[in-house]
Design a protein around this motif. Structure first.
Motif, mmCIF file in Angstrom:
data_model
loop_
_atom_site.group_PDB
_atom_site.id
_atom_site.type_symbol
_atom_site.label_atom_id
_atom_site.label_comp_id
_atom_site.label_asym_id
_atom_site.label_seq_id
_atom_site.Cartn_x
_atom_site.Cartn_y
_atom_site.Cartn_z
ATOM 1 N N ASP A 1 -6.349 0.765 -19.427
ATOM 2 C CA ASP A 1 -6.408 1.264 -18.057
ATOM 3 C C ASP A 1 -5.293 0.665 -17.203
ATOM 4 O O ASP A 1 -4.703 1.364 -16.369
ATOM 5 N N ILE A 2 -4.995 -0.616 -17.410
ATOM 6 C CA ILE A 2 -3.905 -1.248 -16.645
ATOM 7 C C ILE A 2 -2.583 -0.541 -16.935
ATOM 8 O O ILE A 2 -1.782 -0.303 -16.036
ATOM 9 N N GLY A 3 -2.353 -0.228 -18.209
ATOM 10 C CA GLY A 3 -1.144 0.497 -18.581
ATOM 11 C C GLY A 3 0.053 -0.379 -18.883
ATOM 12 O O GLY A 3 1.169 0.129 -19.054
ATOM 13 N N CYS A 4 -0.145 -1.696 -18.946
ATOM 14 C CA CYS A 4 0.964 -2.618 -19.207
ATOM 15 C C CYS A 4 1.349 -2.604 -20.681
ATOM 16 O O CYS A 4 0.669 -2.013 -21.519
ATOM 17 N N HIS B 1 -1.866 -11.484 -12.948
ATOM 18 C CA HIS B 1 -3.035 -10.700 -12.568
ATOM 19 C C HIS B 1 -3.648 -11.314 -11.310
ATOM 20 O O HIS B 1 -3.945 -10.615 -10.342
ATOM 21 N N THR C 1 2.054 -1.661 -12.121
ATOM 22 C CA THR C 1 2.472 -1.362 -13.490
ATOM 23 C C THR C 1 2.927 0.085 -13.618
ATOM 24 O O THR C 1 3.960 0.378 -14.243
ATOM 25 N N ALA C 2 2.166 1.000 -13.030
ATOM 26 C CA ALA C 2 2.521 2.414 -13.114
ATOM 27 C C ALA C 2 3.896 2.665 -12.500
ATOM 28 O O ALA C 2 4.709 3.437 -13.043
ATOM 29 N N TYR D 1 -0.285 -8.286 -22.235
ATOM 30 C CA TYR D 1 -1.246 -9.030 -21.412
ATOM 31 C C TYR D 1 -1.506 -10.337 -22.154
ATOM 32 O O TYR D 1 -1.844 -10.330 -23.345
ATOM 33 N N LYS E 1 -2.567 -2.488 -11.664
ATOM 34 C CA LYS E 1 -2.532 -1.136 -12.227
ATOM 35 C C LYS E 1 -1.504 -0.278 -11.498
ATOM 36 O O LYS E 1 -0.678 0.399 -12.136
ATOM 37 N N GLU E 2 -1.530 -0.307 -10.169
ATOM 38 C CA GLU E 2 -0.606 0.504 -9.390
ATOM 39 C C GLU E 2 0.842 0.029 -9.578
ATOM 40 O O GLU E 2 1.764 0.839 -9.734
#
Length: 405
Positions: A213-216, A171, A186-187, A219, A183-184
């Motif tokens: 929200d991160i979408g991973c 991170h 991960t997507a 974590y 986030k980007e």
């Protein structure tokens, strides 16, 4: 609102100490944060009021310990916006969390698969995935960084392929303070069907974490960098992923049934938590999170950024001093070298003046080699640091420069 830092400092007993006859100026927060009295009290209260093993005893103390322990899990789940408390797996720290995931992933990887990490990885992430690839025959891909310490996002996208099975990235860089666009990235990785793990050891103490929200998929972080105790950490994973993730440690608590010939595993979170857990650590971590949530996250961020701005301005005015890691988006970390000196010598002289920093390669030897330095001196700021701390840092640095000239 702004933080009342003087009042905050009063909650940290260790900050009243003297070191080598000088008032302590603690600027090694990226390595570990100090603990507020609220956390210390939570640990003492557990050991003096309800010390017992959890889930197993048929008596009052065990029941009370279990309630506190599972309440701590819910506190963590809420803090990171987990979908459900069972997605929070207790570990000894970030390193164990990464190893738990990598051990399971190594059983799924095969020759031809690719695992992506970055040039800024901590050894806990880099070496763990090196070993997973060696065991499985998968290929390790390294995402480069720019000279200023920012991740090369274009290279990240170029390296993604249909063979990408797993992506692990920090991170925030522990050595440089760089905040990555997780986030980007991960997507993009998820669009290729890859699992994604975020090393949140540095990220968790510097702003709200929202794993949804991160979408991973995973974590991981350590409690001791979040004002909590050492020896406790968290692996968060999506429930549908963790529910059948290969177990790593086996033993008590995680078992459903046992015969002399075989065993079956229990449900989450038990199936991934073998043995007697760090009960006090979990309770202490929850106390740290509760304490931290008493402050406005935006105020903390603004305070840390003001400290970094002041330190950066002073560094730029100091002859022979070069900042290592100048990303436009970073936390309060100032890594630097001074021409003609070794970072270890700088750290030694600063310590004699009561100023605590970190020196060395910061468990990122390949990154230091990439940047062409043997290591750096690193000052890292947090909620209880002051402008006076920054000034004391540079007073000590200037003395070190004169002594080493």
């Amino acid at each position: 609102m702004t933080l009342n830092v003087a009042q905050i400092r009063e909650q940290f007993p260790i900050l009243a100490r003297q070191v080598n006859g000088q008032p302590l100026v603690y600027l090694d927060n990226a390595a570990t944060t100090q603990k507020p009295q609220a956390v210390i009290d939570a640990l003492v209260d557990y050991y003096t009021q309800c010390n017992s093993n959890v889930h197993r005893g048929a008596h009052y103390l065990s029941d009370e310990a279990t309630k506190r322990y599972e309440a701590a899990r819910k506190t963590v789940a809420h803090y990171i916006n987990a979908g459900r408390p069972e997605e929070v797996i207790w570990t000894s720290g970030t390193t164990e969390g990464i190893n738990l995931v990598a051990n399971g992933m190594a059983q799924r990887l095969k020759a031809g698969d690719e695992v992506m990490v970055t040039e800024m990885e901590h050894h806990a992430d880099l070496v763990t995935w090196q070993q997973a690839c060696k065991r499985s025959g998968a290929t390790l891909k390294i995402v480069p960084i720019h000279d200023n310490g920012e991740l090369n996002s274009d290279a990240f996208y170029d390296l993604l392929s249909d063979n990408t099975a797993f992506v692990a990235m920090p991170h925030i860089s522990n050595a440089l303070g760089t905040i990555n666009p997780i986030k980007e990235l991960t997507a993009a990785a998820k669009a290729r069907g890859a699992f994604v793990l975020i090393d949140g050891a540095q990220g968790v103490a510097h702003g709200a974490i929202n794993v949804q929200d991160i979408g991973c998929d995973f974590y991981v972080f350590s409690g001791h960098k979040l004002f909590g105790p050492t020896g406790i950490g968290v692996l968060w994973g999506r429930y549908d992923v963790l529910a059948d993730w290969p177990v790593w440690l086996v033993g008590g608590e995680m078992i459903a049934t046992v015969t002399y010939q075989d065993a079956t595993w229990g449900e989450l979170p038990n199936r991934l938590e073998a043995g007697t857990p760090n009960i006090a650590g979990a309770i202490g971590l929850a106390a740290a999170i509760t304490w931290l949530q008493g402050f406005n996250a935006d105020d903390i961020w603004a305070h840390e950024q003001a400290l970094l701005k002041r330190a950066t301005e002073l560094a730029e005015k100091t002859d022979g001093m070069r900042i290592i890691g100048t990303a436009s988006n970073k936390i309060g970390v100032l890594s630097f070298i001074i021409e003609g000196t070794h970072p270890a010598d700088i750290g030694f002289i600063l310590d004699k003046q009561g100023v605590a920093i970190r020196t060395g390669d910061h468990c990122a030897q390949p990154l230091m080699k990439r940047l062409g330095v043997p290591g750096t001196a690193r000052a890292s700021f947090t909620i209880y640091n002051t402008m006076d701390d920054v000034d004391a840092l540079f007073k000590a640095i200037n003395k070190a420069r004169m002594m080493l000239a």
